[in-house]
Design a protein around this motif. Sequence first.
Motif, PDB file in Angstrom:
ATOM      1  N   GLU A  58       0.805  -1.379   0.071  1.00 38.71           N
ATOM      2  CA  GLU A  58       0.020   0.110   0.005  1.00 38.71           C
ATOM      3  C   GLU A  58       0.718   1.275   0.035  1.00 38.71           C
ATOM      4  OE1 GLU A  58      -2.585   0.012   3.032  1.00 38.71           O
ATOM      5  OE2 GLU A  58      -4.008  -1.877   2.309  1.00 38.71           O
ATOM      6  N   ASP A  59       2.156   1.152   0.572  1.00 41.36           N
ATOM      7  CA  ASP A  59       2.943   2.357   0.429  1.00 41.36           C
ATOM      8  C   ASP A  59       3.916   2.439  -0.636  1.00 41.36           C
ATOM      9  OD1 ASP A  59       2.193   2.967   3.060  1.00 41.36           O
ATOM     10  OD2 ASP A  59       3.594   1.687   4.099  1.00 41.36           O
ATOM     11  N   ALA A  60       3.692   1.500  -1.757  1.00 45.31           N
ATOM     12  CA  ALA A  60       4.493   1.406  -2.822  1.00 45.31           C
ATOM     13  C   ALA A  60       3.610   1.339  -4.302  1.00 45.31           C
ATOM     14  CB  ALA A  60       5.407   0.236  -2.794  1.00 45.31           C
TER      15      ALA A  60
ATOM     16  N   VAL B 172       6.975   9.687 -12.445  1.00 42.41           N
ATOM     17  CA  VAL B 172       6.273   8.607 -12.580  1.00 42.41           C
ATOM     18  C   VAL B 172       7.256   7.741 -12.834  1.00 42.41           C
ATOM     19  CG1 VAL B 172       4.077   9.778 -13.249  1.00 42.41           C
ATOM     20  CG2 VAL B 172       5.704   9.393 -15.143  1.00 42.41           C
ATOM     21  N   LEU B 173       6.934   6.191 -12.910  1.00 45.53           N
ATOM     22  CA  LEU B 173       7.674   5.272 -13.293  1.00 45.53           C
ATOM     23  C   LEU B 173       8.048   5.093 -14.960  1.00 45.53           C
ATOM     24  CD1 LEU B 173       9.112   2.466 -12.858  1.00 45.53           C
ATOM     25  CD2 LEU B 173       7.046   1.408 -13.072  1.00 45.53           C
TER      26      LEU B 173
ATOM     27  N   ILE C 197       1.468  -4.041 -18.416  1.00 46.13           N
ATOM     28  CA  ILE C 197       1.227  -4.602 -17.220  1.00 46.13           C
ATOM     29  C   ILE C 197       2.011  -6.040 -17.269  1.00 46.13           C
ATOM     30  CG2 ILE C 197      -0.682  -5.790 -15.999  1.00 46.13           C
ATOM     31  CD1 ILE C 197      -2.304  -3.398 -16.666  1.00 46.13           C
ATOM     32  N   ALA C 198       1.869  -6.856 -18.356  1.00 51.83           N
ATOM     33  CA  ALA C 198       2.768  -7.958 -18.449  1.00 51.83           C
ATOM     34  C   ALA C 198       4.198  -7.806 -18.113  1.00 51.83           C
ATOM     35  CB  ALA C 198       2.587  -8.566 -19.920  1.00 51.83           C
ATOM     36  N   GLY C 199       4.784  -6.709 -18.550  1.00 50.45           N
ATOM     37  CA  GLY C 199       6.107  -6.468 -18.084  1.00 50.45           C
ATOM     38  C   GLY C 199       6.144  -6.158 -16.760  1.00 50.45           C
ATOM     39  N   LEU C 200       5.409  -5.521 -16.114  1.00 51.25           N
ATOM     40  CA  LEU C 200       5.320  -5.208 -14.641  1.00 51.25           C
ATOM     41  C   LEU C 200       5.159  -6.381 -13.880  1.00 51.25           C
ATOM     42  CD1 LEU C 200       2.877  -2.189 -14.430  1.00 51.25           C
ATOM     43  CD2 LEU C 200       5.382  -2.002 -14.343  1.00 51.25           C
ATOM     44  N   LEU C 201       4.287  -7.232 -14.013  1.00 55.51           N
ATOM     45  CA  LEU C 201       4.108  -8.850 -13.588  1.00 55.51           C
ATOM     46  C   LEU C 201       5.314  -9.639 -13.675  1.00 55.51           C
ATOM     47  CD1 LEU C 201       0.643  -9.363 -14.729  1.00 55.51           C
ATOM     48  CD2 LEU C 201       1.025  -9.006 -12.525  1.00 55.51           C
ATOM     49  N   ALA C 202       5.884  -9.639 -14.736  1.00 56.80           N
ATOM     50  CA  ALA C 202       7.299 -10.250 -15.047  1.00 56.80           C
ATOM     51  C   ALA C 202       8.695  -9.572 -14.000  1.00 56.80           C
ATOM     52  CB  ALA C 202       7.697 -10.189 -16.452  1.00 56.80           C
ATOM     53  N   HIS C 203       8.514  -8.520 -13.780  1.00 56.08           N
ATOM     54  CA  HIS C 203       9.325  -7.732 -13.069  1.00 56.08           C
ATOM     55  C   HIS C 203       9.410  -8.258 -11.546  1.00 56.08           C
ATOM     56  CE1 HIS C 203      12.726  -4.963 -12.584  1.00 56.08           C
ATOM     57  NE2 HIS C 203      12.065  -4.305 -11.401  1.00 56.08           N
TER      58      HIS C 203
ATOM     59  N   GLY D 219      12.267  -7.367  -8.954  1.00 57.04           N
ATOM     60  CA  GLY D 219      12.816  -6.361  -8.046  1.00 57.04           C
ATOM     61  C   GLY D 219      12.181  -5.177  -7.801  1.00 57.04           C
ATOM     62  N   PRO D 220      12.711  -4.175  -7.248  1.00 60.28           N
ATOM     63  CA  PRO D 220      12.558  -2.822  -7.129  1.00 60.28           C
ATOM     64  C   PRO D 220      12.049  -2.151  -8.342  1.00 60.28           C
ATOM     65  CG  PRO D 220      14.212  -3.253  -5.382  1.00 60.28           C
ATOM     66  CD  PRO D 220      14.132  -4.591  -6.492  1.00 60.28           C
ATOM     67  N   PHE D 221      11.219  -1.574  -8.446  1.00 58.73           N
ATOM     68  CA  PHE D 221      10.549  -0.723  -9.720  1.00 58.73           C
ATOM     69  C   PHE D 221      11.562   0.606  -9.976  1.00 58.73           C
ATOM     70  CE2 PHE D 221       7.209  -3.774  -9.314  1.00 58.73           C
ATOM     71  CZ  PHE D 221       6.947  -4.169 -10.885  1.00 58.73           C
ATOM     72  N   THR D 222      12.412   0.369 -10.921  1.00 58.51           N
ATOM     73  CA  THR D 222      12.989   1.623 -11.176  1.00 58.51           C
ATOM     74  C   THR D 222      12.971   1.555 -13.105  1.00 58.51           C
ATOM     75  OG1 THR D 222      15.178   0.577 -11.662  1.00 58.51           O
ATOM     76  CG2 THR D 222      14.575   1.864  -9.383  1.00 58.51           C
ATOM     77  N   PRO D 223      12.958   2.732 -13.484  1.00 61.23           N
ATOM     78  CA  PRO D 223      12.784   2.534 -15.253  1.00 61.23           C
ATOM     79  C   PRO D 223      14.271   1.908 -15.626  1.00 61.23           C
ATOM     80  CG  PRO D 223      12.378   4.887 -14.185  1.00 61.23           C
ATOM     81  CD  PRO D 223      12.834   4.043 -13.217  1.00 61.23           C
ATOM     82  N   ASP D 224      15.285   1.801 -15.389  1.00 68.45           N
ATOM     83  CA  ASP D 224      16.385   1.130 -15.803  1.00 68.45           C
ATOM     84  C   ASP D 224      16.190  -0.378 -15.752  1.00 68.45           C
ATOM     85  OD1 ASP D 224      18.030   3.172 -16.828  1.00 68.45           O
ATOM     86  OD2 ASP D 224      18.523   3.999 -14.941  1.00 68.45           O
ATOM     87  N   ALA D 225      15.733  -0.704 -14.450  1.00 70.30           N
ATOM     88  CA  ALA D 225      15.418  -2.289 -14.117  1.00 70.30           C
ATOM     89  C   ALA D 225      14.438  -2.773 -14.969  1.00 70.30           C
ATOM     90  CB  ALA D 225      15.334  -2.435 -12.655  1.00 70.30           C
ATOM     91  N   LEU D 226      13.323  -1.822 -15.148  1.00 69.51           N
ATOM     92  CA  LEU D 226      12.391  -2.367 -16.022  1.00 69.51           C
ATOM     93  C   LEU D 226      12.504  -2.488 -17.135  1.00 69.51           C
ATOM     94  CD1 LEU D 226       9.127  -3.291 -15.941  1.00 69.51           C
ATOM     95  CD2 LEU D 226       8.604  -0.889 -15.823  1.00 69.51           C
TER      96      LEU D 226
END
Length: 504
Positions: free
Chosen positions: A52-54, A156-157, A431-437, A439-446
């Motif tokens: 809820e905080d993320a 934003v992400l 969203i498929a990319g978000l679900l596959a990720h 670790g922590p969400f950063t643009p470079d990692a995503l």
Amino acid sequence: MRRDSFGCAVAMVMFAGCSTVFEPQQCAVDKDCGGGLVCELRGGDPVCVHPEDAPLVIGQSAPISGTNQALGTGMKLGIELAFEEQNALGGIRGRKLELDFRDDAYTPELAEQAARVLVDAKAMTTAPRCPTTTTPAVAGQEPISSTGLERGPKAVLAVLGSVGTPTMVRSAPVVIETGTIFFGAFTGASTILRDDKAATCRSYIFNVRASYAQEARATMEFFKKRGVVDHRHVISFDQNDSFGQAGYDGLVQGYKEVIGPFPGSADPTTPIVRFRYTRNDDASVPAQADAAESYLASLLTGNTSVHNVGIMMTDTYGAGAQFIHELRTWQYANDSQQGTLDKANRLKLHFSNVSFVGPNALSERLVALGSVATPSGQRPFTDSVLVSQVVPNYQSDSSEVIASYNRLIAMKGVQPGFTSLEGYISTRVFIAGLLAHQGPFTPDALVKTLEQLPDLSLGLGASSGFSPANHQYSNSVWGTIIEPDGSFRNLYFWSQGQPIQFFE
């Protein structure tokens, strides 16, 4: 003294208790946390936090006011449908998806301002990382910045579903300069999104739809099947800006690939005749229609042949409907030209609009215009009007993604449309990319996660998917023809590397 010792002990116990509860747990991925917690960066360190905080905040800039508001309204609706659907399923392992939306009225200046706010852009003293920051994509425009820009704490992400080419060429450079993902823009332009202008910053750009060049190639194959024989029988009606130029460049290239090289008699700068209207100004259309009518009359002069003419329209719905209405009214007018040129019978006009037109809004306007009297009876203004779509036909396709879209649209009680469908599909891929990720969400990692995203079986063609070398998910075009009642009928399917396939 005792009181002091007691106070000290209490303080130590309280401190110890707080330390046990709030001491952050280190992590690398969500599954390291347990207890429903997720792994996110706090102060630069990956720690376990409550989902809820993320929340994952995604930005969008699009027009929901002004002449072309239907385009932004549709894309925004599609994104919201996908976000609501995923949030109802628990979000991204508990993280809610939130949309930070800005209305840019399809105006480049407002789009750039919106981008700066969405990425919380902060000026740096160092040199820019991206060439597009200092070198405008459109000649004559001001540079985005003379120094580098960085993401602020409120960034934003990603920016999702940006609408339009003239707006994109001002917003995308801001977004990628800050190292933020620019995903699923509602434009098929090559400039910045599909060329090398952004250099290594291209890694932050992901396209879902086919390009305008691919739409133009499919359109030229269709024109050839309809008997268009040379460059004199191809016309471009386009918006007088980077959007129109993107369509025109694709048309010229498509002609070379499908018909062959232009003859020496062709204008070296404008080998295909073009008529250009002003963005957000439908009052500029009649003069262009008059010029097009004069050109068509010249084709008929001095011969008795039937002329098949392909008209590719890189336009928006208001201008497009007006241009078609003007040309058809002129073609069938009982005037002096009719007696000498027989334009009603000798001209076979094939109008093909690019996907950005706002297919449903175009259809509604043409249906509202009714029909025109011809020698063989009334003819609807929808006749021989096509749209090259970059998503399947929601009125007839049976794939899972179309079924889900239609179900969500019905539940929301709103009208379906190709633009909102594109927004929905692009967001499903995101969203498929978000679900596959993990670790922590950063643009470079995503970015690295998205580059491994395979074909999701959404019915967009066999070549769908991302890779480190390919940031365009789909390469397919569906040609649809507008019926007299405003519905859309499948006419052809085209995909990169495959011949056009007709449904009739």
